[in-house]
Design a protein around this motif. Structure first.
Motif, PDB file in Angstrom:
ATOM      1  N   ASN A   1      45.489  46.519  30.798  1.00  0.00           N
ATOM      2  CA  ASN A   1      45.654  44.978  30.516  1.00  0.00           C
ATOM      3  C   ASN A   1      45.348  44.606  28.935  1.00  0.00           C
ATOM      4  O   ASN A   1      46.095  43.644  28.573  1.00  0.00           O
ATOM      5  CB  ASN A   1      44.583  44.326  31.603  1.00  0.00           C
ATOM      6  CG  ASN A   1      44.769  44.580  32.979  1.00  0.00           C
ATOM      7  OD1 ASN A   1      45.897  44.945  33.327  1.00  0.00           O
ATOM      8  ND2 ASN A   1      43.779  44.524  33.840  1.00  0.00           N
TER       9      ASN A   1
ATOM     10  N   GLN B   1      37.175  37.951  31.045  1.00  0.00           N
ATOM     11  CA  GLN B   1      38.271  38.114  31.938  1.00  0.00           C
ATOM     12  C   GLN B   1      38.540  39.363  32.677  1.00  0.00           C
ATOM     13  O   GLN B   1      38.888  39.421  33.563  1.00  0.00           O
ATOM     14  CB  GLN B   1      39.505  37.321  31.234  1.00  0.00           C
ATOM     15  CG  GLN B   1      39.251  35.618  30.763  1.00  0.00           C
ATOM     16  CD  GLN B   1      40.380  35.211  30.022  1.00  0.00           C
ATOM     17  OE1 GLN B   1      41.351  35.731  29.827  1.00  0.00           O
ATOM     18  NE2 GLN B   1      40.081  34.073  29.403  1.00  0.00           N
ATOM     19  N   LEU B   2      39.044  40.250  31.364  1.00  0.00           N
ATOM     20  CA  LEU B   2      39.799  41.384  31.910  1.00  0.00           C
ATOM     21  C   LEU B   2      38.975  42.381  32.631  1.00  0.00           C
ATOM     22  O   LEU B   2      39.472  43.032  33.626  1.00  0.00           O
ATOM     23  CB  LEU B   2      40.157  42.234  30.589  1.00  0.00           C
ATOM     24  CG  LEU B   2      41.280  41.439  29.683  1.00  0.00           C
ATOM     25  CD1 LEU B   2      41.801  42.243  28.453  1.00  0.00           C
ATOM     26  CD2 LEU B   2      42.461  40.901  30.674  1.00  0.00           C
TER      27      LEU B   2
ATOM     28  N   ALA C   1      37.944  43.270  40.564  1.00  0.00           N
ATOM     29  CA  ALA C   1      38.470  42.623  41.443  1.00  0.00           C
ATOM     30  C   ALA C   1      39.659  43.597  42.109  1.00  0.00           C
ATOM     31  O   ALA C   1      39.892  43.875  43.185  1.00  0.00           O
ATOM     32  CB  ALA C   1      38.775  41.282  41.215  1.00  0.00           C
ATOM     33  N   GLU C   2      40.563  44.053  41.041  1.00  0.00           N
ATOM     34  CA  GLU C   2      41.690  44.851  41.535  1.00  0.00           C
ATOM     35  C   GLU C   2      41.287  46.187  41.911  1.00  0.00           C
ATOM     36  O   GLU C   2      41.942  46.546  43.093  1.00  0.00           O
ATOM     37  CB  GLU C   2      42.504  44.860  40.400  1.00  0.00           C
ATOM     38  CG  GLU C   2      43.290  43.518  39.706  1.00  0.00           C
ATOM     39  CD  GLU C   2      43.900  43.733  38.205  1.00  0.00           C
ATOM     40  OE1 GLU C   2      44.037  44.848  37.936  1.00  0.00           O
ATOM     41  OE2 GLU C   2      44.572  42.806  37.847  1.00  0.00           O
TER      42      GLU C   2
ATOM     43  N   ASP D   1      36.034  41.688  34.737  1.00  0.00           N
ATOM     44  CA  ASP D   1      36.353  40.890  36.291  1.00  0.00           C
ATOM     45  C   ASP D   1      37.520  41.098  36.835  1.00  0.00           C
ATOM     46  O   ASP D   1      37.348  41.318  38.088  1.00  0.00           O
ATOM     47  CB  ASP D   1      35.641  39.417  35.862  1.00  0.00           C
ATOM     48  CG  ASP D   1      33.999  39.226  35.391  1.00  0.00           C
ATOM     49  OD1 ASP D   1      33.503  40.138  35.245  1.00  0.00           O
ATOM     50  OD2 ASP D   1      34.140  38.451  35.070  1.00  0.00           O
ATOM     51  N   ALA D   2      38.656  40.896  36.093  1.00  0.00           N
ATOM     52  CA  ALA D   2      39.719  41.004  37.037  1.00  0.00           C
ATOM     53  C   ALA D   2      40.014  42.502  37.332  1.00  0.00           C
ATOM     54  O   ALA D   2      40.589  42.786  38.434  1.00  0.00           O
ATOM     55  CB  ALA D   2      40.947  40.465  36.101  1.00  0.00           C
TER      56      ALA D   2
END
Length: 365
Positions: free
Chosen positions: A152, A97-98, A104-105, A100-101
């Motif tokens: 994150n 999750q973290l 993207a950011e 890939d997020a």
């Protein structure tokens, strides 16, 4: 070269061909014949091997060595060094999750294409590393990726740690209330025992006073009996009857007083004394019970307060520290494989060229 192939590979006249065809078929492979073929076609072998090696060297030179970029993260741990967070769940959440997020950011600010990061635990220590393999030129992009993932991760972990710490604090508060209730109960019991002991002691004092009073009354009754016994015998009949009646009443009164002094009062005194002994022993046990409860509470405090303090957030070390030497340099491996593959293809090419020469010679004859 074609003429040479024809000269060395095919018979020169029809009688020789007939003679060869009439020979029995031999399926054995001669290593000497193979070596002669390789020696005859050595330039094909060398040429193909050099061509493959040259291609492999060019491809290897196009590869960029990749360095390891590590970010150290310290997890909260108990006194035995055991991590207080689920490392497996933390790794799964980070990698699925973290990362890939974060990519993207950061896509609009940094060149993070093709980058990835993995979370690995170092043995049984409460320490994990966020690792990425990337060329040295992309150090700034890796640093940005690690910083975003670490932030994150710290935010996510802070929520879980806060929940766990709140649960532990709730248990500690329950233990505090339990300790306070026990101390208050012991205080009430001590007060009640003290009052009961004072009451029993006052009852003993009243019993002693009553025994003294009854003794005085019995003495007075005995004096009256002695006085009645000293009266003369020439009294009128009614006086004698009255004297006998009075004497009987005094005797009964004396006997009743004697029974109360010798039986009732000792029994009551013994019962009160036993009660005093029980209350005294119970009163003496209260300080020990209070000390035991204090020791229990102190032991619980020494266990829970440091444990609560250990539920701190993750500590992020230096971001994306690059290794001193390449962690992945495949250029040597590519060149070595090129040599092996070149030799294999060269041998194959030499035998295939010999096969073509024999086929062409056969068709020409």
């Amino acid at each position: 070269m074609a003429a040479n192939d024809h000269k060395t590979s095919t018979p020169s006249s029809p009688p020789e061909r007939d003679k060869m065809l009439s020979r029995p078929y031999d399926d054995e492979i001669s290593l000497i014949d193979l070596w002669k073929v390789l020696e005859q076609r050595k330039w094909w072998l060398i040429g193909i091997a050099l061509a493959v090696l040259l291609a492999g060297v060019m491809y290897a030179l196009m590869q960029t060595p990749r360095y390891a970029f590590d970010t150290w993260i310290t997890l909260p741990a108990d006194i035995e060094g055991k991590a207080l967070v689920d490392v497996a769940a933390l790794r799964e959440e980070t990698e699925l999750q973290l990362v890939d997020a974060a990519i993207a950011e950061l896509a609009s600010e940094h060149d993070v294409r093709g980058l990835s990061a993995s979370l690995e635990r170092l043995g049984e220590m409460p320490l994990v590393t966020l690792s990425t393999l990337a060329p040295k030129e992309r150090a700034s992009s890796v640093e940005a990726l690690h910083a975003r993932v670490a932030d994150n991760l710290q935010a996510r972990a802070a929520q879980r740690i806060a929940v766990a710490r709140q649960e532990l604090e709730g248990k500690w508060m329950a233990l505090q209330r339990q300790h306070e209730f026990r101390q208050a109960s012991l205080d009430r019991e001590e007060q009640e025992l003290g009052l009961a002991l004072d009451s029993a002691e006052r009852q003993l004092e009243r019993l002693a006073a009553r025994e003294e009073l009854l003794g005085e009354q019995r003495s007075e009754v005995q004096l009256l009996l002695d006085d009645l016994a000293g009266l003369g015998g020439d009294l009128p009949a009614n006086v004698r009857v009255e004297r006998q009646t009075t004497r009987a009443a005094l005797m009964e009164r004396s006997q009743h007083l004697q029974e109360e002094i010798e039986v009732t009062i000792p029994a009551s005194r013994e019962e009160l004394q036993q009660k005093v002994e029980r209350k005294t022993m119970a009163l003496q046990e209260i300080p020990f019970a209070r000390a035991l409860d204090r020791d229990w509470f102190e032991s619980a405090r020494l266990q829970h307060e440091p444990a609560i303090e250990r539920y701190s957030n993750l500590e992020i070390g230096e971001i994306a520290v690059m290794s001193a030497s390449p962690a992945e340099d495949r250029r040597g491996l590519i060149i070595a494989l090129s040599v092996v593959l070149g030799l294999m293809l060269g041998v194959f090419g030499a035998f295939f060229r010999e096969f073509l020469a024999n086929v062409r010679a056969t068709e020409n004859n």
